[in-house]
Write an enzyme that holds these catalytic residues in place. Structure first.
Site, mmCIF file in Angstrom:
data_model
loop_
_atom_site.group_PDB
_atom_site.id
_atom_site.type_symbol
_atom_site.label_atom_id
_atom_site.label_comp_id
_atom_site.label_asym_id
_atom_site.label_seq_id
_atom_site.Cartn_x
_atom_site.Cartn_y
_atom_site.Cartn_z
ATOM 1 N N GLY A 53 1.373 -1.228 0.556
ATOM 2 C CA GLY A 53 0.205 -0.298 -0.213
ATOM 3 C C GLY A 53 1.185 1.096 -0.033
ATOM 4 N N TYR A 108 14.823 -6.384 10.280
ATOM 5 C CA TYR A 108 13.523 -5.701 9.088
ATOM 6 C C TYR A 108 12.247 -7.005 9.841
ATOM 7 C CZ TYR A 108 10.469 -6.171 5.089
ATOM 8 O OH TYR A 108 10.018 -6.112 4.234
ATOM 9 N N HIS A 186 1.454 3.647 8.649
ATOM 10 C CA HIS A 186 0.162 3.262 7.679
ATOM 11 C C HIS A 186 -0.106 2.202 8.684
ATOM 12 C CE1 HIS A 186 1.898 5.554 3.709
ATOM 13 N NE2 HIS A 186 2.386 5.571 4.693
ATOM 14 N N ARG A 294 -2.407 -9.078 0.122
ATOM 15 C CA ARG A 294 -1.113 -9.713 1.028
ATOM 16 C C ARG A 294 -1.240 -10.907 1.190
ATOM 17 N NH1 ARG A 294 2.191 -7.978 3.959
ATOM 18 N NH2 ARG A 294 1.164 -6.481 4.480
ATOM 19 N N ASP A 393 -5.631 -4.077 10.449
ATOM 20 C CA ASP A 393 -5.376 -3.150 9.517
ATOM 21 C C ASP A 393 -5.328 -1.676 9.052
ATOM 22 O OD1 ASP A 393 -4.372 -2.814 6.693
ATOM 23 O OD2 ASP A 393 -6.041 -4.242 5.915
ATOM 24 N N VAL A 398 -7.689 -1.980 -0.521
ATOM 25 C CA VAL A 398 -7.991 -2.926 -1.281
ATOM 26 C C VAL A 398 -9.544 -2.363 -1.048
ATOM 27 C CG1 VAL A 398 -9.224 -5.221 -1.943
ATOM 28 C CG2 VAL A 398 -6.280 -5.094 -1.562
ATOM 29 N N ALA A 399 -9.887 -2.625 -0.711
ATOM 30 C CA ALA A 399 -11.397 -2.191 -0.126
ATOM 31 C C ALA A 399 -11.517 -0.389 -1.191
ATOM 32 C CB ALA A 399 -11.806 -2.004 1.543
ATOM 33 N N ASP A 699 8.350 28.529 38.245
ATOM 34 C CA ASP A 699 8.360 27.594 37.229
ATOM 35 C C ASP A 699 6.497 27.613 36.484
ATOM 36 O OD1 ASP A 699 6.724 26.776 39.396
ATOM 37 O OD2 ASP A 699 7.171 24.298 38.713
HETATM 38 P P1 ADQ Z 1 -0.881 -3.324 3.160
HETATM 39 O O1 ADQ Z 1 -0.842 -3.736 4.312
HETATM 40 O O2 ADQ Z 1 0.142 -3.799 1.872
HETATM 41 O O3 ADQ Z 1 -0.255 -1.841 3.356
HETATM 42 P P2 ADQ Z 1 -3.238 -2.889 1.615
HETATM 43 O O4 ADQ Z 1 -3.801 -1.196 1.665
HETATM 44 O O5 ADQ Z 1 -4.103 -2.942 1.418
HETATM 45 O O6 ADQ Z 1 -2.308 -3.331 2.627
HETATM 46 O O7 ADQ Z 1 -2.439 -2.215 0.103
HETATM 47 C C1 ADQ Z 1 -2.138 -3.104 -0.323
HETATM 48 C C2 ADQ Z 1 -1.810 -3.425 -1.500
HETATM 49 O O8 ADQ Z 1 -1.658 -4.594 -2.336
HETATM 50 C C3 ADQ Z 1 -2.898 -2.635 -3.244
HETATM 51 O O9 ADQ Z 1 -2.771 -1.423 -3.199
HETATM 52 C C4 ADQ Z 1 -3.085 -3.841 -3.941
HETATM 53 O O10 ADQ Z 1 -4.040 -3.741 -4.962
HETATM 54 C C5 ADQ Z 1 -1.802 -4.185 -3.664
HETATM 55 N N1 ADQ Z 1 -1.735 -5.827 -4.173
HETATM 56 C C6 ADQ Z 1 -2.907 -6.977 -3.283
HETATM 57 N N2 ADQ Z 1 -2.823 -7.755 -3.666
HETATM 58 C C7 ADQ Z 1 -2.059 -8.142 -5.468
HETATM 59 C C8 ADQ Z 1 -1.891 -8.925 -6.110
HETATM 60 N N3 ADQ Z 1 -2.038 -10.016 -5.671
HETATM 61 N N4 ADQ Z 1 -1.285 -8.473 -7.405
HETATM 62 C C9 ADQ Z 1 -0.743 -6.942 -7.625
HETATM 63 N N5 ADQ Z 1 -1.099 -5.984 -6.535
HETATM 64 C C10 ADQ Z 1 -1.858 -6.612 -4.951
HETATM 65 C C11 ADQ Z 1 0.163 -0.661 4.402
HETATM 66 C C12 ADQ Z 1 -1.357 -1.371 5.649
HETATM 67 C C13 ADQ Z 1 -2.657 -0.871 4.838
HETATM 68 C C14 ADQ Z 1 -3.019 0.347 4.483
HETATM 69 C C15 ADQ Z 1 -1.098 0.406 3.244
HETATM 70 C C16 ADQ Z 1 -1.674 2.384 3.492
HETATM 71 O O11 ADQ Z 1 -0.839 -3.106 6.214
HETATM 72 O O12 ADQ Z 1 -3.225 -1.076 6.144
HETATM 73 O O13 ADQ Z 1 -3.558 0.968 3.970
HETATM 74 O O14 ADQ Z 1 0.177 0.122 4.126
HETATM 75 O O15 ADQ Z 1 -1.019 2.936 4.345
#
Ligand code: ADQ
Length: 745
Positions: A53, A108, A186, A294, A393, A398-399, A699
């Site tokens: 994201g 990491y 995030h 993911r 989350d 995605v939503a 103070d």
């Molecule tokens: P993420 O945990 O990575 O992000 P999310 O916000 O859903 O979660 O973003 C996932 C991104 O990956 C989306 O843009 C989606 O389109 C892409 N994606 C998912 N599955 C895919 C696939 N199979 N192929 C290609 N693309 C795919 C973190 C936080 C979230 C927060 C974001 C942004 O965990 O809560 O919304 O950062 O701040």
């Protein structure tokens, strides 16, 4: 079965609008991963867009020529690294922070992803039994901070992202006190009761507080953060700001969205329309559920699968009529926790398909891969219902991507109440991902929902998601960083020895010096209980000797009997209850300096006692003409909340009456407006001989009344941190005593 091709590597980012360049300077974006990942294979080196994201959300903004992105490119072999590195840095405005394999494992995988990630998502049993990786986390954060410091030019803004780099704002601030710094988290910021589990909780918070602005996706994360700052750092944080080291740090919520226009444009493209039609045709009239995540244990995939199974167990007639496409993008591969999670999901898919599949139908189509934006949009467009059911989350893009893609204004969104997005997307069907029966019911509800309801919900959702482009989000956040940096105030600077010498010269050349001294926090440190702050012998000696060369006035907010008991025998002038009572010399009676009414006290005392009963450890003190609630011993979060509530309540009650509510260090006091320490200074000034120099030292907020009442040429000295009109500042009672000591013969 679906036939989706793996994503083609891309060098170019596709995005709609490019953000305006900031007025001056660059934006240094700092995140663990760069927006591009280097993949090395026997065929050569590929540079591909990073998943997730953060990278997808910030791409558009980063494309503006004045942004440089600082981060880790992923593992680079020695052979490939030089040319690749040069091309990344020069062609893409990137600054590479390279990490050794050991760092990757400890900082990491070992700390960021194994400790902070599960904790902040409330999945405490995922935290490893032993974590020895804090040192690596600190060391790598320092490395990122060094890269920022190396890049940072005057006028640049620094924007640090996410949980991997929570110490970076503080490390940059240490070396560059004037830098403009924003931090955005995030992921969720958990409730303070969960956050406090972390042994390094205070260090992390203080690191983040190096920023001018701390941003979150939702109001509740910002609230949790403020509460954690109060509880763990002992700072008086309001809901949207806190003073720390003389700076104001702001907090706020900045809900992020996707590049909605890009998804709309893709949805209209012939390629996506064709793919959408193909997916629908392939499903042969079945109701299509879609999950896109993911492959992470926070996303709630197993519980979603089990709920889908429950739907089919309860309604065997549906087995040939529904399909769930679950797309899982590979994530954090190589980490044991993630590898075994992948296995768990795959086994579950197999078991469920075995149990509820039919000769004609495999209900769950599971794909473990990334797909192209076109393929993703086609899936969004083809779905009848989208399942976004994370256990927690931060936001969930995605939503919002699903909503942005639905230019046909159709489709149902099932959304977890524990996704940040649920705070904005109330028209979705909200589900509890821990309630498999409830989720199965919601799936059935989605299938039965009439077109009119689907469209009404989707139209409302689209209005919200399309209203704000992701580049506006980035611009809005950075504008708020600028505003916060402008109003952060100047760091409180202690008066230096050179200035003290100048002060001393003024003191010694004056015809007479009159000192008006506050007591608690000025001559002695603040104690947990007021009665513990009795004067020590050396202070009593100091004041006695000082009185041979100066006029010494002790001006305290304490009641007269305490001031008399502790200082009654000293040859100095005493003022109690902020100047309501005065005793000029030993043996003389105490005199009341103003007529005060006490009629209001029973009513206000009764009200304050209700708060006392709710906050154990917070006594109510009654003085001649004031009531004081001390809450130093109350748990900081509760104390701050009760103090705010009490203050609000009292201010409403006292409106229009000659009474005021004042806040001191962990006290709320109600008193008559006629009496304050300014009166003391005015009386002292009126009686001082010509040419006398008046010096006030204090103070607290109540001492500001003294500073304001000083005649021209008077000297105001503030002790400790906090806003003050005083031009001089000493750091502690010890420094005050040293200054006074220098005035003794
Ligand atoms: P993420 O945990 O990575 O992000 P999310 O916000 O859903 O979660 O973003 C996932 C991104 O990956 C989306 O843009 C989606 O389109 C892409 N994606 C998912 N599955 C895919 C696939 N199979 N192929 C290609 N693309 C795919 C973190 C936080 C979230 C927060 C974001 C942004 O965990 O809560 O919304 O950062 O701040």
């Amino acid at each position: 079965m679906l036939d989706l091709q793996p994503a083609q590597p891309q060098n170019q980012f596709a995005s709609t609008a490019v953000a305006d360049a900031p007025a001056e300077g660059r934006v240094l974006i700092v995140s663990n991963r760069l927006p591009l990942t280097v993949r090395e294979s026997p065929d050569g080196v590929e540079v591909v867009p990073s998943d997730g994201g953060l990278a997808s959300g910030l791409r558009g903004y980063y494309q503006s020529a004045s942004a440089t992105w600082i981060g880790w490119p992923g593992p680079l072999s020695a052979a490939a690294s030089r040319a690749t590195r040069r091309s990344l840095e020069t062609q893409h405005n990137l600054r590479l922070v390279e990490l050794e394999p050991d760092d990757v494992e400890a900082y990491y995988d070992g700390f960021s992803n194994a400790v902070i990630w599960p904790l902040f998502h409330y999945l405490l049993d995922r935290i490893p039994l032993r974590s020895q990786n804090w040192d690596a986390y600190r060391r790598v954060n320092q490395r990122f901070a060094d890269a920022v410091l190396d890049e940072l030019q005057p006028g640049d803004a620094v924007w640090v992202h996410d949980y991997h780099l929570m110490l970076v704002p503080g490390l940059v601030r240490e070396r560059r006190p004037d830098a403009r710094i924003g931090f955005f988290l995030h992921i969720p910021f958990p409730a303070p009761e969960v956050f406090r589990i972390l042994p390094w909780r205070r260090e992390l918070l203080m690191g983040v507080l190096g920023a001018d602005l701390v941003g979150f996706h939702t109001v509740s994360y910002a609230r949790h953060f403020a509460a954690a700052v109060r509880a763990q750092c002992g700072l008086d944080a309001a809901h949207d700001r806190v003073r720390v080291d003389g700076r104001t740090v702001r907090f706020g919520h900045f809900p992020m969205g996707p590049d909605a226009e890009q998804f709309e444009r893709l949805a209209h493209s012939p390629q996506v329309r064709e793919e959408t039609a193909r997916i629908r045709e392939d499903s042969r009239g079945r109701f299509l559920f879609l999950g896109v995540d993911r492959l992470d244990y926070t996303k709630g995939i197993p519980r979603r699968l089990v709920a889908f199974e429950r739907l089919l167990q309860r309604n065997p007639g549906l087995r040939d009529k529904v399909r769930l496409i679950q797309l899982a993008v590979p994530s954090r591969a190589g980490i044991q926790e993630y590898d075994s999670f992948r296995q768990q999901v795959e086994e579950l898919v197999g078991r469920i398909n075995g149990a509820v599949g039919t000769l004609d139908s495999v209900p769950i189509h599971y794909l473990h891969r990334t797909v192209t934006p076109e393929q993703l949009t086609a899936l969004y467009c083809a779905a009848d219902a989208m399942l976004v059911t994370p256990l927690r989350d931060g936001m969930n893009l995605v939503a919002k991507e699903f909503i942005a893609s639905r230019t046909d204004e159709d489709g149902v969104l099932l959304l977890s109440e524990f996704a940040g997005a649920a705070e904005e997307l109330g028209e979705a069907v909200i589900v509890n991902p821990y309630d498999e029966n409830g989720m199965a019911d919601s799936m059935a509800h989605a299938m039965a929902m009439g077109q009119a309801e689907r469209k009404a919900r989707m139209r409302a959702l689209r209005r919200r998601v399309l209203a704000r482009h992701v580049n506006d989000w980035a611009r809005g956040f950075l504008a708020a960083v600028d505003e916060a940096a402008e109003s952060r105030g100047h760091p409180e600077r202690l008066t230096d020895p050179h200035e003290i010498e100048g002060l001393m010269r003024r003191f010694t050349s004056a015809a007479r010096v009159a000192l008006v001294l506050d007591y608690d926090g000025t001559l002695v440190g603040l104690r947990e209980m007021p009665e513990l702050a009795a004067p020590d012998a050396s202070l009593l000696g100091l004041l006695t000797v000082l009185s041979t060369t100066c006029d010494v006035h002790l001006a305290s907010g304490r009641p007269r009997d305490v001031v008399d008991r502790w200082f009654g025998s000293l040859p100095i002038s005493l003022w109690a209850e902020h100047g309501l009572w005065h005793r000029a010399t030993p043996g003389q009676p105490w005199q009341k300096r103003a007529e005060v009414s006490t009629e209001w006290m029973p009513e206000i005392r009764a009200r304050m006692e209700e708060f006392v009963a709710r906050a154990p450890g917070a006594p109510l003190e009654e003085k001649t003409a004031s009531l004081v609630w001390h809450y130093r011993l109350v748990e900081p979060g509760t104390g701050a909340m009760q103090a705010e509530a009490l203050k609000r309540d009292l201010e409403q009650r006292l409106a229009g009456r000659p009474l005021e509510v004042i806040e001191g260090h962990k006290v709320i006091e109600v008193r008559q407006t006629a009496v304050d320490k300014g009166t003391v200074v005015r009386e002292v000034a009126a009686q001082a001989p010509p040419g006398a120099l008046l010096v006030a030292i204090g103070d607290d907020r109540t001492d500001e009344d003294m500073f304001a009442a000083l005649p021209p040429g008077g000297v105001a000295i503030r002790v400790g941190a906090g806003d003050s009109s005083a031009p001089f500042r000493l750091d502690s009672p010890t420094a005050v005593r040293a200054l006074l000591g220098a005035l003794t013969p």
